[in-house]
Design a protein around this motif. Structure first.
Motif, PDB file in Angstrom:
ATOM      1  N   ALA A 117      47.337  50.850  37.493  1.00 15.64           N
ATOM      2  CA  ALA A 117      46.281  50.713  38.483  1.00 15.64           C
ATOM      3  C   ALA A 117      46.844  49.979  39.692  1.00 15.64           C
ATOM      4  O   ALA A 117      47.949  49.461  39.669  1.00 15.64           O
ATOM      5  N   TYR A 128      46.015  47.108  41.055  1.00 17.36           N
ATOM      6  CA  TYR A 128      46.190  45.663  40.878  1.00 17.36           C
ATOM      7  C   TYR A 128      45.990  45.399  39.401  1.00 17.36           C
ATOM      8  O   TYR A 128      44.877  45.490  38.903  1.00 17.36           O
ATOM      9  N   GLU A 129      47.055  45.102  38.717  1.00 21.27           N
ATOM     10  CA  GLU A 129      47.008  45.042  37.257  1.00 21.27           C
ATOM     11  C   GLU A 129      47.569  43.733  36.732  1.00 21.27           C
ATOM     12  O   GLU A 129      48.624  43.272  37.183  1.00 21.27           O
ATOM     13  N   ASN A 130      46.870  43.169  35.783  1.00 22.81           N
ATOM     14  CA  ASN A 130      47.356  42.000  35.060  1.00 22.81           C
ATOM     15  C   ASN A 130      48.436  42.471  34.097  1.00 22.81           C
ATOM     16  O   ASN A 130      48.158  43.190  33.146  1.00 22.81           O
ATOM     17  N   TYR A 145      50.673  39.554  38.078  1.00 22.54           N
ATOM     18  CA  TYR A 145      49.976  40.771  38.474  1.00 22.54           C
ATOM     19  C   TYR A 145      50.946  41.741  39.143  1.00 22.54           C
ATOM     20  O   TYR A 145      51.866  41.330  39.856  1.00 22.54           O
ATOM     21  N   ALA A 200      47.922  39.230  27.432  1.00 21.32           N
ATOM     22  CA  ALA A 200      46.822  40.153  27.194  1.00 21.32           C
ATOM     23  C   ALA A 200      46.664  41.007  28.434  1.00 21.32           C
ATOM     24  O   ALA A 200      45.980  40.626  29.387  1.00 21.32           O
ATOM     25  N   PRO A 201      47.310  42.170  28.501  1.00 22.41           N
ATOM     26  CA  PRO A 201      47.232  43.007  29.683  1.00 22.41           C
ATOM     27  C   PRO A 201      45.806  43.430  29.980  1.00 22.41           C
ATOM     28  O   PRO A 201      45.064  43.797  29.083  1.00 22.41           O
ATOM     29  N   THR A 202      45.440  43.361  31.242  1.00 21.82           N
ATOM     30  CA  THR A 202      44.113  43.762  31.659  1.00 21.82           C
ATOM     31  C   THR A 202      44.226  44.576  32.928  1.00 21.82           C
ATOM     32  O   THR A 202      44.930  44.181  33.854  1.00 21.82           O
ATOM     33  N   THR A 203      43.557  45.679  32.976  1.00 20.47           N
ATOM     34  CA  THR A 203      43.572  46.506  34.176  1.00 20.47           C
ATOM     35  C   THR A 203      42.325  46.249  34.992  1.00 20.47           C
ATOM     36  O   THR A 203      41.212  46.325  34.486  1.00 20.47           O
ATOM     37  N   ILE A 204      42.500  45.888  36.260  1.00 21.10           N
ATOM     38  CA  ILE A 204      41.381  45.696  37.171  1.00 21.10           C
ATOM     39  C   ILE A 204      41.217  47.003  37.927  1.00 21.10           C
ATOM     40  O   ILE A 204      42.098  47.416  38.682  1.00 21.10           O
ATOM     41  N   LEU A 205      40.111  47.687  37.699  1.00 22.98           N
ATOM     42  CA  LEU A 205      39.929  48.999  38.287  1.00 22.98           C
ATOM     43  C   LEU A 205      38.983  48.925  39.446  1.00 22.98           C
ATOM     44  O   LEU A 205      37.916  48.340  39.361  1.00 22.98           O
ATOM     45  N   TYR A 265      40.216  46.578  44.046  1.00 25.84           N
ATOM     46  CA  TYR A 265      41.370  46.419  44.931  1.00 25.84           C
ATOM     47  C   TYR A 265      42.106  47.743  44.888  1.00 25.84           C
ATOM     48  O   TYR A 265      42.680  48.101  43.868  1.00 25.84           O
TER      49      TYR A 265
END
Lengths: 170, 190
Positions: free
Chosen positions: A3, A5-7, A165, B11-16, B19
């Motif tokens: 994506a 902006y991804e963690n 990120y 803990a991977p997290t996708t911000i959709l 942004y």
């Protein structure tokens, strides 16, 4: 495909560590590292460091801009073995004080430019002389960055947190 | 690929969606202007992340300004100021009323600085709000191992028009932007 902006990864230290390393990220344009930082150094302040790709040669330099509450100042480091961060909290800061440090690794994966790094940091201890700062750092290599190491000044205090990120341009 | 850590867990997290990348330009030849046109009105704020350089033949880390104009307005409807450090001292200036551009930051020149580019993170807040003049903030810098410039800029465009276009230049077109410079425009939803 990541994506925009991804963690990528996050950690909060459960014990004191000498360093924290991130590696094996790919597919992004920029990296953004958000830190809440406290050092084991017995002082109100600390100077953690950045090193990439395990390069401990004299391939780094930086320029600081900082305010102390009474003055605006600037200094620089040249041909250094790491990029100095202004400024983390030290271990005689007040309890529960962790300094925010934000690090932008710009276009980290290209193979044509030396790597420019933008840093914002400030030590929020309630004492005179602690600083708010902006830094530009340079790693004199056109290699893609494949690992990022944050090294403690004396060591990284338990409770410090780091979140990496990835930012993906179109 | 997920990153690994030498300490702790992740803990991977996708911000959709909040942004988003709008457009990216990487120059393959020297160019006077980079334009972002038809900027959608679906975001709250804009951000430009850039790695850039002027073709001006000087080694100065402040060889030019990254000038930015909104909606092709070249009139004296802007103002800016800056705080910057060059390693030997800290300075504040600008405070230029009636400027003809937003000031997106300083810009390194192209002599004796091979492969070193200036970096900037530029925020344009409430870009579509028709009740506000438009405010831009830039965090920018370049270091050349013995010279350097790290700066904070703030600019204002005295117009309540929604921004639909941005034109980026080196000193308002006096110099070219160097091949290899890259500019990425992002939208941030409110």
């Amino acid at each position: 495909m990541p994506a925009t902006y991804e963690n990528i990864a996050t950690t909060t230290l459960g014990s004191n560590q000498s360093s924290v390393t991130f590696n094996s990220f790919s597919g992004y344009t920029d990296l953004f590292l958000v830190c809440a930082y406290r050092d084991t150094r017995a002082a109100e302040y600390s100077y953690p460091k950045i090193r990439v790709n395990s390069d401990s040669g004299s391939n780094y330099s930086w320029t600081h801009l900082y305010g102390t509450g009474s003055s605006a100042l600037s200094n620089r480091g040249t041909s250094s073995t790491s990029i100095q961060i202004y400024e983390g909290a030290g271990d005689t800061s007040g309890s529960n004080i962790f300094a925010p440090i934000l690090i932008n690794f710009m276009n980290y994966s290209n193979s044509t430019t030396n790597k420019t790094i933008l840093i914002r940091g400030n030590n929020t201890s309630n004492v005179a002389g602690n600083i708010v700062a902006a830094t530009v750092g340079l790693w004199r290599s056109t290699s893609a960055i494949t690992s990022i190491e944050i090294l403690g000044d004396s060591g990284i205090k338990a409770g410090s947190s780091f979140t990496l990120y990835g930012i993906k341009a179109a | 690929m997920i990153g690994n850590l030498s300490a702790g867990i992740f803990a991977p997290t996708t911000i959709l969606g909040d942004y988003e990348s709008i457009a990216t330009t990487t120059l393959t030849s020297d160019q006077a202007t980079v334009s972002f046109t038809s900027i959608p009105s679906t975001y709250q704020h804009l951000q430009i992340r850039a790695l850039y350089k002027t073709s001006r033949a000087t080694s100065s880390v402040g060889a030019a300004y990254l000038t930015i104009r909104a909606n092709t307005d070249t009139a004296s409807n802007y103002s800016f100021h800056r705080l910057y450090g060059e390693g030997t001292g800290a300075f504040a200036d600008g405070a230029t009323p009636n400027a003809t551009y937003f000031n997106g930051g300083n810009m390194i020149g192209n002599s004796s600085t091979t492969n070193i580019f200036h970096a900037a993170v530029i925020d344009l807040l409430d870009y579509k709000d028709t009740n506000k003049f438009k405010t831009m903030r830039s965090f920018n810098g370049a270091d050349a191992n013995g010279s350097g410039n790290i700066a904070l800029f703030s600019s204002n465009w005295r117009s309540t028009s929604a921004i639909t276009r941005l034109d980026l230049q080196a000193d308002a077109g006096t110099y070219n932007l160097l091949s290899g410079s890259t500019f990425a425009l992002y939208g941030i939803k409110g």
